[in-house]
Design a protein around this motif. Sequence first.
Motif, PDB file in Angstrom:
ATOM      1  N   LEU A  77       2.578  -0.458   9.228  1.00  0.00           N
ATOM      2  CA  LEU A  77       2.728  -1.041   7.889  1.00  0.00           C
ATOM      3  C   LEU A  77       1.388  -1.527   7.347  1.00  0.00           C
ATOM      4  O   LEU A  77       1.083  -1.364   6.172  1.00  0.00           O
ATOM      5  CB  LEU A  77       3.733  -2.196   7.916  1.00  0.00           C
ATOM      6  N   GLU A  78       0.592  -2.108   8.228  1.00  0.00           N
ATOM      7  CA  GLU A  78      -0.725  -2.591   7.778  1.00  0.00           C
ATOM      8  C   GLU A  78      -1.604  -1.425   7.341  1.00  0.00           C
ATOM      9  O   GLU A  78      -2.346  -1.530   6.378  1.00  0.00           O
ATOM     10  CB  GLU A  78      -1.403  -3.401   8.877  1.00  0.00           C
ATOM     11  N   ALA A  81       0.020  -0.156   3.937  1.00  0.00           N
ATOM     12  CA  ALA A  81      -0.069  -1.096   2.816  1.00  0.00           C
ATOM     13  C   ALA A  81      -1.517  -1.487   2.531  1.00  0.00           C
ATOM     14  O   ALA A  81      -1.834  -1.956   1.448  1.00  0.00           O
ATOM     15  CB  ALA A  81       0.755  -2.343   3.122  1.00  0.00           C
TER      16      ALA A  81
ATOM     17  N   CYS B 326      10.132  -5.680  -4.430  1.00  0.00           N
ATOM     18  CA  CYS B 326       9.138  -5.440  -3.375  1.00  0.00           C
ATOM     19  C   CYS B 326       8.673  -3.983  -3.399  1.00  0.00           C
ATOM     20  O   CYS B 326       7.482  -3.696  -3.272  1.00  0.00           O
ATOM     21  CB  CYS B 326       9.713  -5.771  -2.000  1.00  0.00           C
ATOM     22  N   ALA B 330       4.869  -2.888  -4.142  1.00  0.00           N
ATOM     23  CA  ALA B 330       4.061  -2.167  -3.158  1.00  0.00           C
ATOM     24  C   ALA B 330       3.367  -0.990  -3.833  1.00  0.00           C
ATOM     25  O   ALA B 330       2.191  -0.709  -3.582  1.00  0.00           O
ATOM     26  CB  ALA B 330       4.954  -1.673  -2.024  1.00  0.00           C
ATOM     27  N   SER B 331       4.089  -0.332  -4.714  1.00  0.00           N
ATOM     28  CA  SER B 331       3.520   0.818  -5.397  1.00  0.00           C
ATOM     29  C   SER B 331       2.514   0.398  -6.474  1.00  0.00           C
ATOM     30  O   SER B 331       1.408   0.923  -6.558  1.00  0.00           O
ATOM     31  CB  SER B 331       4.677   1.640  -5.978  1.00  0.00           C
ATOM     32  N   ALA B 334      -0.974  -0.879  -5.414  1.00  0.00           N
ATOM     33  CA  ALA B 334      -1.858   0.080  -4.749  1.00  0.00           C
ATOM     34  C   ALA B 334      -3.105   0.348  -5.588  1.00  0.00           C
ATOM     35  O   ALA B 334      -4.123   0.804  -5.078  1.00  0.00           O
ATOM     36  CB  ALA B 334      -1.099   1.384  -4.487  1.00  0.00           C
ATOM     37  N   ARG B 368       0.872 -10.442  -0.737  1.00  0.00           N
ATOM     38  CA  ARG B 368       0.749  -9.631   0.476  1.00  0.00           C
ATOM     39  C   ARG B 368       2.103  -9.438   1.142  1.00  0.00           C
ATOM     40  O   ARG B 368       2.453  -8.349   1.577  1.00  0.00           O
ATOM     41  CB  ARG B 368      -0.220 -10.278   1.447  1.00  0.00           C
ATOM     42  N   ILE B 371       4.128  -6.871  -0.736  1.00  0.00           N
ATOM     43  CA  ILE B 371       3.609  -5.513  -0.530  1.00  0.00           C
ATOM     44  C   ILE B 371       4.077  -4.980   0.822  1.00  0.00           C
ATOM     45  O   ILE B 371       4.532  -3.841   0.941  1.00  0.00           O
ATOM     46  CB  ILE B 371       2.063  -5.502  -0.602  1.00  0.00           C
ATOM     47  N   LEU B 372       4.012  -5.828   1.841  1.00  0.00           N
ATOM     48  CA  LEU B 372       4.417  -5.397   3.180  1.00  0.00           C
ATOM     49  C   LEU B 372       5.914  -5.109   3.236  1.00  0.00           C
ATOM     50  O   LEU B 372       6.342  -4.092   3.788  1.00  0.00           O
ATOM     51  CB  LEU B 372       4.019  -6.443   4.215  1.00  0.00           C
ATOM     52  N   ASN B 375       6.614  -1.855   1.461  1.00  0.00           N
ATOM     53  CA  ASN B 375       6.257  -0.710   2.297  1.00  0.00           C
ATOM     54  C   ASN B 375       7.297  -0.475   3.389  1.00  0.00           C
ATOM     55  O   ASN B 375       7.587   0.664   3.741  1.00  0.00           O
ATOM     56  CB  ASN B 375       4.864  -0.898   2.910  1.00  0.00           C
ATOM     57  N   TYR B 376       7.863  -1.565   3.899  1.00  0.00           N
ATOM     58  CA  TYR B 376       8.916  -1.419   4.908  1.00  0.00           C
ATOM     59  C   TYR B 376      10.158  -0.751   4.304  1.00  0.00           C
ATOM     60  O   TYR B 376      10.690   0.205   4.865  1.00  0.00           O
ATOM     61  CB  TYR B 376       9.278  -2.786   5.505  1.00  0.00           C
TER      62      TYR B 376
END
Lengths: 176, 521
Positions: A77-78, A81, B326, B330-331, B334, B368, B371-372, B375-376
């Motif tokens: 993930l790090e 992201a 979320c 995340a997108s 970027a 942060r 974003i994480l 992404n999950y």
Amino acid sequence: MSALSRTASRTCCMSLKFIRPSSELRTNDGRSIRHVERFNGRSYSSTHVPQVPTWEPVPEDQLPPCTSIPPELVDKLERLALVDFRTKQGVACLEKAIQFADQLHVVDTCGTEPMDCVLEDRALYLRDDTVMDGNCAEQLLQLSQNTVEEYFVAPPGNIPLPKREERSAMLKHSEF
Amino acid sequence: MLSLTIKEVSLALREGRISPTELCKKCLNRIKKMHHLNAYITVTEETALQQAQQAEDRLQRGVPKGPLDGVPFAIKDNFCTANIKTTCASNMLKDYTPPFNATVVQKLLDQGGVLVGKTNLDEFAMGSGSIDGVFGPVKNPWSFAAPYRELTGASPDSDWVITGGSSGGSAAAVASLSSFLALGSDTGGSTRNPGALCGVVALKPTYGLLSRHGLIPLVNSMDVPGIMTRCVSDAAMVLDILKGHDIRDSTTVHSPSTSAEFPEDFDVQNIRVGIPKEYHAPGLSAQAAAQWSRVADLFERAGARVEQVSLPHTQFSIVCYYVLCCAEVASNMARFDGLEYGHRSETGHSTEVLYASTRHEGFNDVVRGRILCGNYFLLKKNYEHYFLKAQRVRRLIAEDFRRVFDAGVDVLLTPTTLTDAARYHDFKSENSQARSVQEDLFTQPVNLAGLPAVCVPTALSKRGLPIGLQLIGPAFQDKKLLGVARWLEQRVGFPSISDCEDSLESQDQTGEMKREFNTAV
């Protein structure tokens, strides 16, 4: 629903200027409603506003078991992201968020299509595919901290992020 | 003069009772005086005075551009403003000066509006307290007004309450009388929430009615510019100015059917007011519930047909919102990599290291974290399970609303927030996700469904803090919704903060002295 069963339960005192006597009213369909409005320790009561919460949070036993995030996934993930969890707390936050999101699985969505956008049933305007403005490269380049001629400058690419331990050390140096 | 509505001050300007430069100076002074609220990130004193002078010339020649000519306004610092810093209250954009104006900003300037400053927010508008930005928290002006002080005995330095968020600076600006109008943004309630807690009118228009071009995006499918004013008529006027198709935003719609005139004297007789029962949620304060009942009764006594309705998926709306938010964050985030604009880290042996260290330095924990999580939820193995699942639930929520409006309900009446404003210290102790769950509970369903909603302040709580109710209407019926809101506003008699002016000023002096003292140390 009975008006009377709802009236007694709620009292509150508010510093308002509005004093109205109790009144007897009739709704459009002819039902009789008692309005109980007391000042200073008065209660407002409407037949239509529920007087108690109408739902409860989803009990934990209805949720899937908690997901735990293994170290490899943290690393993945790090990398994806390009931000870091920083501490164990960051990982705990994600685990909590997943548990929160798992409530969605209580909802039956069989036969329901995903909704991307609320304007899905409209034809949105598309303009002609021609250049309408531009010629502002110089203006845009000025926003960058590092340019050469009309290029943005990036350090060498195609080098993967260092391993997790080295990464933390590296980021510690760039603490703001 | 500063407590007037836009309509009133516009008339005063035309009749020459005050000049645009005088008015602008008064607002700038007010901003200085209210500096302790931390409502503004940038005060645009110089350009404001220039714009005021130009307005003055036009007014003297008798050719004003429109009702906003010479009227001071403020903009949330996530709307791009040409040659004026636009920071999103983040280290990432702390020194970013965009070369263009957001469409909505340009429209206000084209009307002769005078931009006095950029207002404070939660970093990248992610939050519901306006306490999470790099420029520090915003204080609710009602913390310093007589009712709160007298009813709670609170001390000015430690017991101040939050503005709500994320457009807290905009709400504080309008509430503290330093700006007649402010724009916020509303993704999950970010305009209505601080509107409710600061006692100002806060409109979230139908998605697609106002251009998002130049609004730094959070969630593209839900973001809308929000309008904050002191009265409903002003919000309707500003909506008229801002709405319309924008060639730069393909999600704005052509000629929506809301062009109807704003009804100043809306007749609520025979309209159907729905009370969605699921909005009595766990944690709703007795006082908010009491206001809800009181206003439902007001409507009923005026001849409206008030009825309980059900929006069965309401409980899951906040969960759905969280996942979609979320994912889009995340997108959207970027784009911040340090190369083209914004902060760039000194550490950078490779492109990826530069990206990672720039983003490490540029984003706070909340950003942060989202974003994480995003992404999950977007991982290949989770995409269907979380992201598409949330999009399916989104449709169910939108259908809940559609069913109720199709059945003939004209407006829905709900609380805006669970409680009145929390003390900063109490609010700060909860983590961001828990906060967002509580604070956006009643506001984000409307964003998922793209509907218009307006928050109208209705009363002061027993702590002397504003409570506001929310009215929700069918898509593109913003004007009718505002007509109902106007009717309500005229009947609830919400007090103006200027009635508590003496106290506000004296507290302010204390604040000033305190700050000087701090600076001296």
